[in-house]
Motif scaffolding. Structure first.
Motif, PDB file in Angstrom:
ATOM      1  N   UNK A  93       0.836  -1.200   0.000  1.00 49.91           N
ATOM      2  CA  UNK A  93       0.000   0.000   0.000  1.00 49.91           C
ATOM      3  C   UNK A  93       0.867   1.245   0.000  1.00 49.91           C
ATOM      4  N   UNK A  94       1.898   1.274   0.841  1.00 45.53           N
ATOM      5  CA  UNK A  94       2.772   2.443   0.910  1.00 45.53           C
ATOM      6  C   UNK A  94       3.487   2.691  -0.414  1.00 45.53           C
ATOM      7  N   UNK A  95       3.951   1.608  -1.054  1.00 45.43           N
ATOM      8  CA  UNK A  95       4.606   1.756  -2.355  1.00 45.43           C
ATOM      9  C   UNK A  95       3.625   2.294  -3.387  1.00 45.43           C
ATOM     10  N   UNK A  96       2.401   1.765  -3.379  1.00 43.93           N
ATOM     11  CA  UNK A  96       1.361   2.211  -4.292  1.00 43.93           C
ATOM     12  C   UNK A  96       1.041   3.686  -4.036  1.00 43.93           C
ATOM     13  N   UNK A  97       0.893   4.048  -2.766  1.00 45.91           N
ATOM     14  CA  UNK A  97       0.574   5.415  -2.372  1.00 45.91           C
ATOM     15  C   UNK A  97       1.676   6.377  -2.821  1.00 45.91           C
ATOM     16  N   UNK A  98       2.941   5.982  -2.650  1.00 44.08           N
ATOM     17  CA  UNK A  98       4.065   6.824  -3.070  1.00 44.08           C
ATOM     18  C   UNK A  98       4.058   7.038  -4.583  1.00 44.08           C
ATOM     19  N   UNK A  99       3.776   5.950  -5.344  1.00 46.00           N
ATOM     20  CA  UNK A  99       3.724   6.077  -6.805  1.00 46.00           C
ATOM     21  C   UNK A  99       2.595   7.016  -7.230  1.00 46.00           C
ATOM     22  N   UNK A 100       1.449   6.912  -6.568  1.00 43.11           N
ATOM     23  CA  UNK A 100       0.316   7.781  -6.901  1.00 43.11           C
ATOM     24  C   UNK A 100       0.688   9.244  -6.644  1.00 43.11           C
ATOM     25  N   UNK A 101       1.310   9.518  -5.485  1.00 42.59           N
ATOM     26  CA  UNK A 101       1.715  10.893  -5.169  1.00 42.59           C
ATOM     27  C   UNK A 101       2.681  11.433  -6.222  1.00 42.59           C
ATOM     28  N   UNK A 102       3.654  10.599  -6.614  1.00 44.65           N
ATOM     29  CA  UNK A 102       4.620  11.029  -7.630  1.00 44.65           C
ATOM     30  C   UNK A 102       3.921  11.317  -8.948  1.00 44.65           C
ATOM     31  N   UNK A 103       2.982  10.448  -9.339  1.00 38.42           N
ATOM     32  CA  UNK A 103       2.247  10.639 -10.593  1.00 38.42           C
ATOM     33  C   UNK A 103       1.420  11.920 -10.549  1.00 38.42           C
ATOM     34  N   UNK A 104       0.773  12.185  -9.422  1.00 38.18           N
ATOM     35  CA  UNK A 104      -0.042  13.394  -9.287  1.00 38.18           C
ATOM     36  C   UNK A 104       0.836  14.640  -9.387  1.00 38.18           C
ATOM     37  N   UNK A 105       1.994  14.611  -8.707  1.00 41.38           N
ATOM     38  CA  UNK A 105       2.908  15.759  -8.788  1.00 41.38           C
ATOM     39  C   UNK A 105       3.392  15.991 -10.218  1.00 41.38           C
ATOM     40  N   UNK A 106       3.680  14.917 -10.931  1.00 40.70           N
ATOM     41  CA  UNK A 106       4.132  15.050 -12.324  1.00 40.70           C
ATOM     42  C   UNK A 106       3.033  15.645 -13.196  1.00 40.70           C
ATOM     43  N   UNK A 107       1.787  15.206 -12.983  1.00 39.78           N
ATOM     44  CA  UNK A 107       0.663  15.745 -13.756  1.00 39.78           C
ATOM     45  C   UNK A 107       0.495  17.234 -13.454  1.00 39.78           C
ATOM     46  N   UNK A 108       0.568  17.588 -12.176  1.00 38.48           N
ATOM     47  CA  UNK A 108       0.424  19.001 -11.787  1.00 38.48           C
ATOM     48  C   UNK A 108       1.541  19.835 -12.399  1.00 38.48           C
ATOM     49  N   UNK A 109       2.772  19.326 -12.323  1.00 42.33           N
ATOM     50  CA  UNK A 109       3.903  20.074 -12.880  1.00 42.33           C
ATOM     51  C   UNK A 109       3.767  20.225 -14.391  1.00 42.33           C
ATOM     52  N   UNK A 110       3.244  19.193 -15.060  1.00 43.39           N
ATOM     53  CA  UNK A 110       3.113  19.258 -16.524  1.00 43.39           C
ATOM     54  C   UNK A 110       2.101  20.315 -16.961  1.00 43.39           C
ATOM     55  N   UNK A 111       1.201  20.728 -16.071  1.00 44.61           N
ATOM     56  CA  UNK A 111       0.231  21.783 -16.394  1.00 44.61           C
ATOM     57  C   UNK A 111       0.801  23.169 -16.130  1.00 44.61           C
ATOM     58  N   UNK A 112       2.002  23.240 -15.557  1.00 40.02           N
ATOM     59  CA  UNK A 112       2.619  24.521 -15.265  1.00 40.02           C
ATOM     60  C   UNK A 112       2.526  24.915 -13.799  1.00 40.02           C
ATOM     61  N   UNK A 113       1.752  24.181 -13.036  1.00 41.46           N
ATOM     62  CA  UNK A 113       1.646  24.466 -11.607  1.00 41.46           C
ATOM     63  C   UNK A 113       2.839  23.847 -10.887  1.00 41.46           C
ATOM     64  N   UNK A 114       3.160  24.414  -9.741  1.00 35.67           N
ATOM     65  CA  UNK A 114       4.256  23.881  -8.931  1.00 35.67           C
ATOM     66  C   UNK A 114       3.753  23.696  -7.500  1.00 35.67           C
ATOM     67  N   UNK A 115       4.391  22.828  -6.719  1.00 32.56           N
ATOM     68  CA  UNK A 115       3.998  22.667  -5.313  1.00 32.56           C
ATOM     69  C   UNK A 115       4.151  23.985  -4.549  1.00 32.56           C
ATOM     70  N   UNK A 116       3.402  24.157  -3.465  1.00 32.17           N
ATOM     71  CA  UNK A 116       3.368  25.408  -2.701  1.00 32.17           C
ATOM     72  C   UNK A 116       4.764  25.860  -2.267  1.00 32.17           C
TER      73      UNK A 116
END
Length: 160
Positions: free
Chosen positions: A116-139
């Motif tokens: 679950x933790x590995x899956x959760x980490x991959x999901x977080x990484x994927x979400x961050x990549x999607x957000x970054x690809x739209x031009x947004x950056x983390x806070x």
């Protein structure tokens, strides 16, 4: 050490005896004290997961009442909602009821939480990549960029 490959079609191949095997065969290897390593088609070590499946097959679920299976399923749902504590409590309850041996409950809990933790980490990484690809950056990165912008703005005003 006995190397076993798990293919996408879920077949297990024993590279030592050069033949396809079953979970029962893996359980027998472990009972005999053989050291095994199971890898998937990408080369990931999945020994713990397959060993657990081999131990569980036929050993437990054939004798478990429906409500116990429902309790386990409820525990899996809880863990996917991020509540590992309640999942562990369900496993401990099953051990206390004499339904699950403690060693299997521990192995099951560790394996499920790890995956679950590995899956959760991959999901977080994927979400961050999607957000970054739209031009947004983390806070935090935004705040750093904002601070750099303000410093540059001040320097430009000082230079005028």
């Amino acid at each position: 050490m006995r190397l076993i490959k798990k293919y996408k079609n879920r077949k297990l191949y024993d590279t030592f005896d050069k033949q396809f095997i079953t979970l029962d065969d893996i359980a027998n290897f472990v009972k005999k004290g053989e050291i095994i390593k199971v890898i998937d088609d990408l080369g990931n070590d999945i020994t713990q997961e397959i060993s657990l499946k081999a131990r569980l097959k036929g050993k437990i679920f054939g004798n478990i009442r429906r409500e116990i299976i429902e309790k386990l399923i409820h525990g899996f749902i809880k863990i996917f909602k991020g509540n590992t504590d309640e999942f562990v409590e369900i496993l401990l309850d099953l051990v206390n009821q004499g339904v699950l041996p403690a060693d299997i409950a521990k192995e099951l809990g560790n394996s499920v939480i790890k995956h679950f933790n590995e899956f959760n980490d991959r999901i977080k990484e994927d979400i961050l990549e999607i957000i970054k690809s739209t031009g947004f950056v983390p806070k935090q990165e935004y705040e750093e960029l904002k601070e750099k912008y303000e410093r540059l703005k001040r320097k430009c005003k000082e230079g005028e």
